[in-house]
Design an enzyme around this catalytic site. Structure first.
Site, mmCIF file in Angstrom:
data_model
loop_
_atom_site.group_PDB
_atom_site.id
_atom_site.type_symbol
_atom_site.label_atom_id
_atom_site.label_comp_id
_atom_site.label_asym_id
_atom_site.label_seq_id
_atom_site.Cartn_x
_atom_site.Cartn_y
_atom_site.Cartn_z
ATOM 1 N N THR A 175 5.379 -9.727 -0.861
ATOM 2 C CA THR A 175 4.952 -9.879 0.527
ATOM 3 C C THR A 175 6.002 -10.584 1.377
ATOM 4 O OG1 THR A 175 2.697 -10.069 -0.322
ATOM 5 C CG2 THR A 175 3.015 -10.617 1.966
ATOM 6 N N ALA B 235 0.804 -1.220 0.000
ATOM 7 C CA ALA B 235 0.000 0.000 0.000
ATOM 8 C C ALA B 235 0.837 1.269 0.000
ATOM 9 C CB ALA B 235 -0.961 -0.008 1.187
ATOM 10 N N LYS C 115 -0.302 -16.526 0.255
ATOM 11 C CA LYS C 115 0.996 -15.840 0.282
ATOM 12 C C LYS C 115 1.252 -15.183 1.636
ATOM 13 C CE LYS C 115 -0.698 -11.457 -0.106
ATOM 14 N NZ LYS C 115 -0.316 -10.168 0.469
#
Length: 332
Positions: free
Chosen positions: A248, A140, A191
């Site tokens: 991630t 983000a 994930k």
């Protein structure tokens, strides 16, 4: 230009509201707390979740779900996976009948083992063709800063996928479409668990060979689960698979990786939660529901099982490593 409602003012919901606004749409962001909504309206900044990021003056912000949803052509659901059902039950009668519903939640619902699009369809009674999923290597903060990124819009109705694609295409945000909702959701949910494993490994002091091994073998077990559920294998080599997994698992901006790092350093779940403003990483919750689903389907997911053990069965990190390294030898 279309009317877009973003339901949820966390970091990712606020970021997507900014992206849709920057792409030229009329956007309303819903925040549960009026205090937060008022602060964003007055300062054009979400200081709780995206401090330092200036939001467009055109962005409308409200704490009224009815006001936020009125007339929306696209409804973006930026709610944590385990809270999605309850919120949808409250909004069901207010959501416009032909709106395209876009899920940002990445998880498998506890107890039901449903994917998020299935939860949306069950609660709202919307036809699955109205439900799209947005997923990819989408940290983000970087996107809110305008750094270039790509994403996937998955929907069984290609025209709806293209509608969302056109609406969210900003100069720094490039959306692709596909029709594999199952694979996109499984990649996004799983994930987070593999990122926890990578964080645990890093916190324990292990290096890049271990990290690369976890990512690669993590992708293999994600693909096994996806194949069993009918996903397209190609999805896992794309943005919603490998792309999302690498971002991630590798970035300190990833809450799951950072949370796992604290566990790897010996902190308890409760202490790690305190250090992250009382928030538990999505992968902690998802590890149980994904492990339960895999067990039910007879799918082998050793990394997920190990993370589940650390998070829910008081397994020590040293025992987790021994369990993974001591598995029977076989061909890749």
């Amino acid at each position: 230009m279309v009317s877009v409602s973003v339901m949820g003012a966390g970091s990712w919901g606020t970021t997507l509201a900014k992206v849709f606004s920057d792409a030229g749409n009329a956007v309303t962001l819903w925040a549960r707390r009026e205090e937060l909504a008022s602060t964003i309206r007055d300062s054009h900044e979400n200081r709780d979740y995206l401090p330092g990021i200036t939001l467009p003056e055109s962005l409308q912000v409200t704490s009224s779900a009815t006001e936020a949803l009125e007339g929306a052509a696209i409804v973006v659901l930026a709610i944590p996976s385990q809270a999605l059902r309850g919120n949808l039950a409250e909004w069901k009668e207010t959501i416009p009948q032909d709106a395209t519903l876009v899920s940002l939640a990445k998880g498998i619902e506890k107890g039901t083992h449903l994917r998020m699009s299935e939860v949306i369809a069950e609660v709202t009674e919307a036809d699955p063709s109205r439900i799209a999923v947005l997923s990819g290597p989408n940290l983000a903060r970087e996107i809110a800063e305008g750094q270039p990124a790509a994403t996937v819009i998955a929907c069984s109705d290609e025209n709806r996928a293209k509608l969302v694609q056109a609406a969210v295409a900003a100069p720094y945000f490039r959306p692709y479409t596909n029709t594999d909702v199952v694979g996109t959701e499984i990649g996004g949910a799983c994930k987070n668990v593999i990122a926890l494993a990578c964080g645990i490994s890093h916190g324990y002091g292990l290096g890049e060979n271990t990290n690369a091994s976890l990512i690669t073998r993590g992708l293999a077990e994600i693909a096994r689960l996806g194949a069993t559920l009918g996903a397209d294998a190609k999805t896992f080599s794309g943005l919603a698979g490998m792309g999302d997994l690498v971002a991630t698992c590798s970035s300190p901006l990833s809450r799951n990786r950072s949370f796992g790092e604290r566990l790897g350093q010996g902190e308890s779940l409760e202490k790690a939660r305190e250090a992250t403003n009382g928030q538990v990483a999505e992968g902690v919750i998802s590890s149980q529901s994904i492990f339960d689903l895999a067990t039910k389907l007879g799918v082998e997911m050793p990394i997920t099982q190990a993370v589940y053990g650390v998070c829910h069965r008081d397994m020590k990190v040293t025992d987790m490593i021994v369990a993974l390294m001591g598995r029977s030898k076989k061909a890749e």
